[in-house]
Structures are given as C-alpha cells and as structure tokens.
Design a protein around this motif. Structure first.
Motif, PDB file in Angstrom:
ATOM      1  N   MET A   1      29.743 -43.359  -4.042  1.00  0.00           N
ATOM      2  CA  MET A   1      28.804 -43.237  -2.856  1.00  0.00           C
ATOM      3  C   MET A   1      29.438 -41.941  -2.645  1.00  0.00           C
ATOM      4  O   MET A   1      28.787 -40.970  -2.228  1.00  0.00           O
ATOM      5  CB  MET A   1      28.849 -44.236  -2.629  1.00  0.00           C
ATOM      6  N   ASN A   2      30.375 -41.954  -1.946  1.00  0.00           N
ATOM      7  CA  ASN A   2      31.349 -41.063  -1.715  1.00  0.00           C
ATOM      8  C   ASN A   2      30.693 -39.941  -2.717  1.00  0.00           C
ATOM      9  O   ASN A   2      31.060 -38.464  -2.260  1.00  0.00           O
ATOM     10  CB  ASN A   2      33.156 -41.202  -1.539  1.00  0.00           C
ATOM     11  N   ASN A   3      31.416 -39.937  -3.953  1.00  0.00           N
ATOM     12  CA  ASN A   3      30.929 -38.855  -4.907  1.00  0.00           C
ATOM     13  C   ASN A   3      30.037 -38.132  -4.994  1.00  0.00           C
ATOM     14  O   ASN A   3      29.393 -37.058  -5.154  1.00  0.00           O
ATOM     15  CB  ASN A   3      31.905 -38.857  -6.521  1.00  0.00           C
ATOM     16  N   LYS A   4      29.111 -38.741  -5.261  1.00  0.00           N
ATOM     17  CA  LYS A   4      27.216 -38.760  -5.179  1.00  0.00           C
ATOM     18  C   LYS A   4      27.621 -37.435  -4.017  1.00  0.00           C
ATOM     19  O   LYS A   4      26.769 -36.784  -3.941  1.00  0.00           O
ATOM     20  CB  LYS A   4      26.685 -39.637  -5.181  1.00  0.00           C
ATOM     21  N   ARG A   5      27.825 -37.674  -2.816  1.00  0.00           N
ATOM     22  CA  ARG A   5      27.663 -36.915  -1.261  1.00  0.00           C
ATOM     23  C   ARG A   5      27.755 -35.773  -1.637  1.00  0.00           C
ATOM     24  O   ARG A   5      27.631 -34.749  -1.179  1.00  0.00           O
ATOM     25  CB  ARG A   5      27.962 -38.224   0.146  1.00  0.00           C
ATOM     26  N   LYS A   6      29.497 -35.885  -2.257  1.00  0.00           N
ATOM     27  CA  LYS A   6      30.300 -34.895  -2.057  1.00  0.00           C
ATOM     28  C   LYS A   6      29.705 -34.367  -3.137  1.00  0.00           C
ATOM     29  O   LYS A   6      29.118 -32.628  -2.715  1.00  0.00           O
ATOM     30  CB  LYS A   6      31.456 -35.077  -2.931  1.00  0.00           C
ATOM     31  N   ILE A   7      28.869 -34.445  -4.194  1.00  0.00           N
ATOM     32  CA  ILE A   7      28.375 -33.365  -5.300  1.00  0.00           C
ATOM     33  C   ILE A   7      26.544 -32.671  -4.327  1.00  0.00           C
ATOM     34  O   ILE A   7      26.157 -31.493  -4.688  1.00  0.00           O
ATOM     35  CB  ILE A   7      27.722 -34.361  -6.806  1.00  0.00           C
ATOM     36  N   PHE A   8      26.207 -33.823  -3.794  1.00  0.00           N
ATOM     37  CA  PHE A   8      25.053 -33.624  -2.735  1.00  0.00           C
ATOM     38  C   PHE A   8      24.946 -32.449  -2.011  1.00  0.00           C
ATOM     39  O   PHE A   8      24.576 -31.000  -2.342  1.00  0.00           O
ATOM     40  CB  PHE A   8      24.269 -35.059  -2.249  1.00  0.00           C
ATOM     41  N   THR A   9      26.012 -32.428  -1.566  1.00  0.00           N
ATOM     42  CA  THR A   9      26.776 -31.246  -0.750  1.00  0.00           C
ATOM     43  C   THR A   9      27.122 -29.540  -1.391  1.00  0.00           C
ATOM     44  O   THR A   9      26.616 -29.189  -0.903  1.00  0.00           O
ATOM     45  CB  THR A   9      28.207 -31.507   0.170  1.00  0.00           C
ATOM     46  N   LEU A  10      27.833 -30.072  -2.562  1.00  0.00           N
ATOM     47  CA  LEU A  10      28.010 -28.811  -2.792  1.00  0.00           C
ATOM     48  C   LEU A  10      27.095 -27.619  -3.776  1.00  0.00           C
ATOM     49  O   LEU A  10      26.311 -26.791  -3.501  1.00  0.00           O
ATOM     50  CB  LEU A  10      29.111 -28.955  -4.112  1.00  0.00           C
ATOM     51  N   ILE A  11      25.729 -29.212  -4.274  1.00  0.00           N
ATOM     52  CA  ILE A  11      25.022 -28.387  -4.545  1.00  0.00           C
ATOM     53  C   ILE A  11      24.029 -27.321  -3.358  1.00  0.00           C
ATOM     54  O   ILE A  11      22.949 -26.633  -3.419  1.00  0.00           O
ATOM     55  CB  ILE A  11      23.111 -29.545  -5.385  1.00  0.00           C
ATOM     56  N   LEU A  12      23.727 -28.331  -2.624  1.00  0.00           N
ATOM     57  CA  LEU A  12      23.334 -27.476  -1.196  1.00  0.00           C
ATOM     58  C   LEU A  12      23.500 -26.540  -0.627  1.00  0.00           C
ATOM     59  O   LEU A  12      23.221 -25.407  -0.578  1.00  0.00           O
ATOM     60  CB  LEU A  12      23.401 -28.813   0.014  1.00  0.00           C
ATOM     61  N   ALA A  13      24.873 -26.576  -0.608  1.00  0.00           N
ATOM     62  CA  ALA A  13      25.799 -25.300  -0.706  1.00  0.00           C
ATOM     63  C   ALA A  13      25.598 -24.327  -1.395  1.00  0.00           C
ATOM     64  O   ALA A  13      25.806 -23.274  -0.564  1.00  0.00           O
ATOM     65  CB  ALA A  13      26.900 -25.512  -0.045  1.00  0.00           C
ATOM     66  N   ALA A  14      25.066 -24.529  -2.193  1.00  0.00           N
ATOM     67  CA  ALA A  14      25.030 -23.682  -3.731  1.00  0.00           C
ATOM     68  C   ALA A  14      23.857 -22.520  -3.287  1.00  0.00           C
ATOM     69  O   ALA A  14      23.570 -21.423  -3.468  1.00  0.00           O
ATOM     70  CB  ALA A  14      25.307 -24.039  -4.775  1.00  0.00           C
ATOM     71  N   ILE A  15      22.570 -23.174  -2.863  1.00  0.00           N
ATOM     72  CA  ILE A  15      21.303 -23.094  -3.039  1.00  0.00           C
ATOM     73  C   ILE A  15      21.265 -22.526  -1.855  1.00  0.00           C
ATOM     74  O   ILE A  15      20.863 -21.750  -1.507  1.00  0.00           O
ATOM     75  CB  ILE A  15      20.312 -25.273  -2.583  1.00  0.00           C
ATOM     76  N   LEU A  16      22.091 -22.601   0.188  1.00  0.00           N
ATOM     77  CA  LEU A  16      22.306 -22.123   0.835  1.00  0.00           C
ATOM     78  C   LEU A  16      23.184 -20.307   0.954  1.00  0.00           C
ATOM     79  O   LEU A  16      22.138 -19.814   0.904  1.00  0.00           O
ATOM     80  CB  LEU A  16      23.205 -22.456   1.896  1.00  0.00           C
ATOM     81  N   VAL A  17      24.117 -20.668  -0.511  1.00  0.00           N
ATOM     82  CA  VAL A  17      24.230 -19.333  -1.001  1.00  0.00           C
ATOM     83  C   VAL A  17      23.447 -18.459  -1.266  1.00  0.00           C
ATOM     84  O   VAL A  17      23.362 -16.842  -1.552  1.00  0.00           O
ATOM     85  CB  VAL A  17      26.083 -20.172  -1.615  1.00  0.00           C
TER      86      VAL A  17
END
Length: 212
Positions: free
Chosen positions: A1-17
């Motif tokens: 569960m934590n790993n999925k959240r981290k991946i989602f957070t990284l994807i979101l950060a990449a989209i924002l960048v």
C-alpha cells in the motif's frame, strides 16, 4: 500500500514538473512579444517625434527664408527710394549752387577792383578801366551763356530783346557821362569807366533775377 502511494506521488510530481515546463516557454514567449511591442511603440513614437521635428524645422527654414527675402526686398526698395531722393536733392543743389557760384565769382571780382592799386596817370587809369570793363564783359557773356541753357525758348527771346535794349542804354549812359568832360583828358576815361560799372551791375542783375 505504501509503495503504491509513493509511486502515485512520484507520477503526480512528474506530471506537475511537465506542466510547469510547458507553461514557462509560453510565458517567456508572451513576455518577449510584449517587450517587442513596447519597443516597436517606442520606435514609432520616436519616429513620429523626429518627423514632427523635421517638419517644424522645414517650416521654420521656409519662414526664415521668406523673412530674409522680405527684408531684402524692403532694403532694396528703401535703397531705391534713397537713391531717388538723393538724386533729386543733388540736382536741386547743383542748380542752386550755380547761382551761388556766380555770385561768389562776382563778389571776388568786385573785391579785386577795390583792392587794385590806382594808377596815377590818365593813360594808366584809362588802361586800368579798360581792363576792368573787359573782365566784367567776359563775365556777362559767360552768365548769358548759362542762361541760354536754363531758360526756355520764350524766356530766352524776351531776355535777348531786353539785353539789346540794355546795351543801347549802357552806351548812351557812358556817352552822356563822358560829355561832362568833353574835350578834356578824362573824357575817354569817364566813358570806359561808366561802361565797366554798368556792366558789373548787369552781371549781378542777370544772376539775381534769371539764374536758377
């Protein structure tokens, strides 16, 4: 569960960048366009000002040239009027000075007669009076010549007739004066002296009454 959240957070950060990277060029482009528009406006304003200045300068030059031309024309007109006035005054002064000139000559001749050393013999006095008469007669002829140039035809005809009558009067007066000494040594002296004196008077009369 934590790993999925981290991946989602990284994807979101990449989209924002990625989105941030896409928005920055647009802003820079708009900023460049705005800067170019401002520069163009400034150049246009400078060109307009320069054009107005050029037109004003041109108008001022034309006005200066027109003023210079008007001033030149005015000076030329004044100069012409001045020359005309001077010419008129010069002619008037020349005419007036002619009369003054001859009056001065006659006065000098009369002064010379008064200061001349008187002769002591009858023959010497006769010669002296003959010389005096000759000088005044020459002056009379010269004055008469000037009057021929100054008087019109009718005036000259009248003067010519008057002069003939005067010559007869002069000779008759001289003859009458000499008869007082008829037969004497001074008869001829009185005759020539009277002619000289009357001729002198005639010179003054012609200058005063006829010369302009």
């Amino acid at each position: 569960m934590n790993n999925k959240r981290k991946i989602f957070t990284l994807i979101l950060a990449a989209i924002l960048v990625f989105l941030a990277a896409c928005n920055n060029p647009s802003d820079e482009t708009n900023a460049n366009k705005q800067s170019q528009n401002n520069s163009s406006s400034e150049n246009t304003g400078e060109d307009s000002t320069q054009t107005d200045t050029t037109e004003d300068s041109s108008d001022g030059t034309d006005m200066d040239e027109q003023n210079d031309q008007d001033s030149s024309d005015s000076k030329s007109s004044n100069s012409s009027d001045g020359e005309s006035a001077e010419s008129g005054n010069s002619e008037s002064e020349t005419t007036e000075s002619k009369k003054e000139e001859y009056l001065k000559i006659l006065n000098e001749m009369e002064e010379s007669d008064r200061n001349a050393e008187a002769e002591t013999t009858t023959s010497g006095m006769v010669e002296q009076e003959e010389e005096r008469y000759k000088n005044w007669d020459e002056a009379l002829n010269e004055i008469y010549g000037v009057l021929k140039e100054q008087l019109d035809a009718e005036q000259m005809d009248n003067l010519r007739e008057e002069q003939r009558n005067w010559v007869e009067h002069r000779d008759e007066a001289a003859k009458e004066a000499s008869l007082k000494y008829e037969g004497g040594s001074t008869e001829s002296l009185e005759y020539i002296a009277t002619q000289a004196s009357l001729t002198k008077e005639r010179c003054y009369e012609l200058v005063a009454n006829y010369m302009k």
